[in-house]
Design a protein around this motif. Structure first.
Motif, mmCIF file in Angstrom:
data_model
loop_
_atom_site.group_PDB
_atom_site.id
_atom_site.type_symbol
_atom_site.label_atom_id
_atom_site.label_comp_id
_atom_site.label_asym_id
_atom_site.label_seq_id
_atom_site.Cartn_x
_atom_site.Cartn_y
_atom_site.Cartn_z
ATOM 1 N N GLY A 19 -1.685 -0.706 -15.060
ATOM 2 C CA GLY A 19 -1.827 -2.069 -14.472
ATOM 3 C C GLY A 19 -0.988 -2.466 -13.170
ATOM 4 N N VAL A 20 -1.323 -3.207 -12.344
ATOM 5 C CA VAL A 20 -0.721 -3.796 -11.079
ATOM 6 C C VAL A 20 -0.458 -5.210 -11.167
ATOM 7 N N ILE A 21 0.957 -5.600 -11.356
ATOM 8 C CA ILE A 21 1.425 -7.094 -11.315
ATOM 9 C C ILE A 21 1.856 -7.512 -9.820
ATOM 10 N N GLY A 22 1.008 -7.885 -8.994
ATOM 11 C CA GLY A 22 1.253 -8.278 -7.858
ATOM 12 C C GLY A 22 1.791 -9.603 -7.338
ATOM 13 N N GLN A 23 2.856 -9.855 -6.771
ATOM 14 C CA GLN A 23 3.302 -11.462 -6.957
ATOM 15 C C GLN A 23 2.494 -12.255 -5.870
ATOM 16 N N ASN A 24 1.921 -11.561 -5.117
ATOM 17 C CA ASN A 24 0.787 -12.409 -4.280
ATOM 18 C C ASN A 24 -0.541 -11.400 -4.279
ATOM 19 N N ASP A 25 -1.486 -12.057 -3.572
ATOM 20 C CA ASP A 25 -2.765 -11.493 -3.310
ATOM 21 C C ASP A 25 -2.606 -10.058 -2.342
ATOM 22 N N GLU A 26 -1.860 -10.548 -1.134
ATOM 23 C CA GLU A 26 -1.803 -9.527 -0.109
ATOM 24 C C GLU A 26 -1.189 -8.112 -0.899
ATOM 25 N N MET A 27 -0.181 -8.326 -1.768
ATOM 26 C CA MET A 27 0.429 -7.250 -2.083
ATOM 27 C C MET A 27 -0.579 -6.349 -3.309
ATOM 28 N N ALA A 28 -1.306 -7.412 -3.878
ATOM 29 C CA ALA A 28 -2.428 -6.798 -4.949
ATOM 30 C C ALA A 28 -3.379 -5.869 -4.086
ATOM 31 N N LEU A 29 -3.778 -6.552 -2.899
ATOM 32 C CA LEU A 29 -4.713 -5.872 -2.148
ATOM 33 C C LEU A 29 -4.406 -4.633 -1.518
ATOM 34 N N GLY A 30 -2.871 -4.601 -1.366
ATOM 35 C CA GLY A 30 -2.368 -3.396 -0.775
ATOM 36 C C GLY A 30 -2.444 -2.198 -1.794
ATOM 37 N N ALA A 31 -2.286 -2.821 -3.148
ATOM 38 C CA ALA A 31 -2.411 -1.547 -3.934
ATOM 39 C C ALA A 31 -3.515 -1.147 -4.199
ATOM 40 N N ILE A 32 -4.631 -2.010 -4.135
ATOM 41 C CA ILE A 32 -6.174 -1.650 -4.185
ATOM 42 C C ILE A 32 -6.325 -0.406 -3.052
ATOM 43 N N GLU A 33 -6.049 -0.832 -1.902
ATOM 44 C CA GLU A 33 -6.214 0.160 -0.772
ATOM 45 C C GLU A 33 -5.714 1.605 -0.968
ATOM 46 N N ALA A 34 -4.370 1.565 -1.698
ATOM 47 C CA ALA A 34 -3.680 2.803 -2.036
ATOM 48 C C ALA A 34 -4.979 3.682 -3.127
ATOM 49 N N ILE A 35 -5.252 2.853 -4.063
ATOM 50 C CA ILE A 35 -5.853 3.257 -5.157
ATOM 51 C C ILE A 35 -7.189 3.781 -4.698
ATOM 52 N N LYS A 36 -7.860 3.189 -3.642
ATOM 53 C CA LYS A 36 -9.147 3.792 -3.080
ATOM 54 C C LYS A 36 -8.743 4.978 -2.215
ATOM 55 N N ALA A 37 -7.633 4.985 -1.470
ATOM 56 C CA ALA A 37 -7.244 6.094 -0.755
ATOM 57 C C ALA A 37 -6.986 7.300 -1.437
ATOM 58 N N ALA A 38 -6.757 7.032 -2.803
ATOM 59 C CA ALA A 38 -6.537 8.358 -3.640
ATOM 60 C C ALA A 38 -7.692 8.881 -4.453
ATOM 61 N N ASP A 39 -8.924 8.206 -3.739
ATOM 62 C CA ASP A 39 -10.197 8.460 -4.486
ATOM 63 C C ASP A 39 -10.250 8.192 -6.094
ATOM 64 N N LEU A 40 -9.515 7.046 -6.533
ATOM 65 C CA LEU A 40 -9.348 6.615 -7.815
ATOM 66 C C LEU A 40 -10.212 5.238 -8.177
ATOM 67 N N GLN A 57 0.751 -1.180 0.033
ATOM 68 C CA GLN A 57 0.040 0.157 0.001
ATOM 69 C C GLN A 57 0.836 1.162 0.013
ATOM 70 N N THR A 58 1.981 1.315 0.950
ATOM 71 C CA THR A 58 2.888 2.373 0.667
ATOM 72 C C THR A 58 3.458 2.578 -0.455
ATOM 73 N N LEU A 59 4.121 1.686 -0.900
ATOM 74 C CA LEU A 59 4.878 1.358 -2.441
ATOM 75 C C LEU A 59 3.780 2.147 -3.299
ATOM 76 N N MET A 60 2.492 1.790 -3.584
ATOM 77 C CA MET A 60 1.813 2.194 -4.494
ATOM 78 C C MET A 60 1.178 3.740 -4.322
ATOM 79 N N GLU A 61 0.998 4.014 -2.833
ATOM 80 C CA GLU A 61 0.756 5.313 -2.651
ATOM 81 C C GLU A 61 1.874 6.498 -3.123
ATOM 82 N N ASN A 62 3.153 5.878 -3.086
ATOM 83 C CA ASN A 62 4.458 6.553 -3.640
ATOM 84 C C ASN A 62 4.121 6.508 -5.254
ATOM 85 N N TRP A 63 4.027 5.430 -5.634
ATOM 86 C CA TRP A 63 3.931 5.479 -7.211
ATOM 87 C C TRP A 63 2.747 6.278 -7.763
ATOM 88 N N LEU A 64 1.631 6.299 -6.994
ATOM 89 C CA LEU A 64 0.523 7.069 -7.623
ATOM 90 C C LEU A 64 0.970 8.649 -7.654
#
Length: 328
Positions: free
Chosen positions: A213-234, A197-204
């Motif tokens: 696109g986001v390639i997460g090598q496991n679900d937990e990390m893909a879900l973290g990216a989703i949380e970052a996207i939601k937090a950015a109101d995207l 989530q922290t990585l994705m927030e920085n990247w956004l």
């Protein structure tokens, strides 16, 4: 008095018999890289649900490696000292884990790999899934969804673990088929939802409006990216996102059309390795797990094979409800 002596004699005999049975019960250790996330919790729970464990035929102890190769090494030394009969190993590091396997091998204790690999010829056998294949499958989903053009980010597992190495190989194989796709960022989040989530927030912030696109090598990390996207109101659905494992939150996200996932059957990996470990201690043992019936393409072969490959199951809208039902 005679009856009392007979009673005491019978009681003593029963106690001796019980003690002998307890002594004869195989003692298996399971050294896993870490138990913080759901996938390895599912893996460990499957050991406890194995018929041989539930019937008291074998004693299993799970060791939490706390994502540290040195901790896992110390746990192997403990199992050797305590006289374990066999060990199931899920290493955090493909190279560092070899020293732990040697410690057990030198003590005459067979080691069976499960889920992640170790670079050692001393391993008795391995039960896992083809991580190169899953890395290719998840990346191809993302690339197909963005039409093989645009920009992606890759969130990797712990550097040096076999799943990270092999899934990245699969990711790169798929990316090579789409030369017009640019990888904007590629870093590890150590299988962690919070780190991802922290990585994705920085990247956004660094690449506003550029990530497709986001390639997460496991679900937990893909879900973290989703949380970052939601937090950015995207809009999450405007991104192509994929992960691997089929953990519960990922299944729910697939059902909500927010990401793709590939189910890794950790229960089959764990129970298959336990059947092999028991077989190593008792050559007359026949496998008790149902997994050998579930996967006809992975025959038991009298426990003699060095490699047992558990198939992947893509999570789809058609099978996600049935998969969720298994978690209840």
């Amino acid at each position: 008095m005679t009856n009392r002596i007979m009673t005491l004699t019978v009681a003593a005999t029963l106690l001796a018999s019980t003690a002998a049975m307890a002594q004869d019960k195989p003692k298996i250790g399971a050294a896993v890289y870490g138990l913080n996330a759901e996938f390895m919790q599912i893996w460990a729970a499957a050991l406890e649900q194995h018929p041989a464990v539930k019937q008291g035929l074998v004693e299993v102890t799970v060791f939490d490696g706390r994502y540290d190769a040195l901790v896992q090494q110390e746990q192997f030394e403990t199992m050797v000292t305590q006289g374990f009969d066999a060990i199931i190993f899920v290493p955090i590091d493909i190279e560092a884990g070899a020293a732990a396997v040697k410690v057990a091998s030198d003590a005459g204790i067979p080691v069976f790999g499960s889920n992640t690999r170790v670079n050692s010829d001393l391993l008795s056998a391995y039960v896992g899934s083809d991580d190169v294949q899953s890395g290719y499958m998840e990346a191809k989903y993302v690339l197909d969804k963005i039409g093989c053009k645009g920009n992606v980010v890759v969130i990797e597992g712990p550097i040096g673990q076999s799943a990270q190495i092999q899934r990245l190989e699969g990711n790169m194989k798929a990316l090579a088929e789409c030369p017009d796709v640019k990888v904007l960022e590629d870093q590890t989040a150590n299988w962690s939802r919070a780190e991802a989530q922290t990585l994705m927030e920085n990247w956004l912030t660094a690449h506003p409006g550029e990530i497709n696109g986001v390639i997460g090598q496991n679900d937990e990390m893909a879900l973290g990216a989703i949380e970052a996207i939601k937090a950015a109101d995207l809009d999450v659905k405007s991104f192509a996102i994929a992960g691997i494992d089929g953990v519960t939150d990922a299944l729910l996200a697939v059902k909500a059309d927010q990401m793709a996932s590939i189910l890794q059957d950790g229960a089959a990996q764990a129970q298959g390795a336990l059947d092999l470990a028991i077989k190593a201690v008792d050559p007359t043992y026949e496998p008790m797990s149902e997994i050998w019936k579930t996967y006809a393409d992975m025959p038991w072969n009298n426990g003699a094979d060095k490699e047992y490959s558990v198939p992947w199951t893509p999570v789809t809208l058609e099978n996600v409800d049935a998969l969720l039902a298994l978690r209840q």
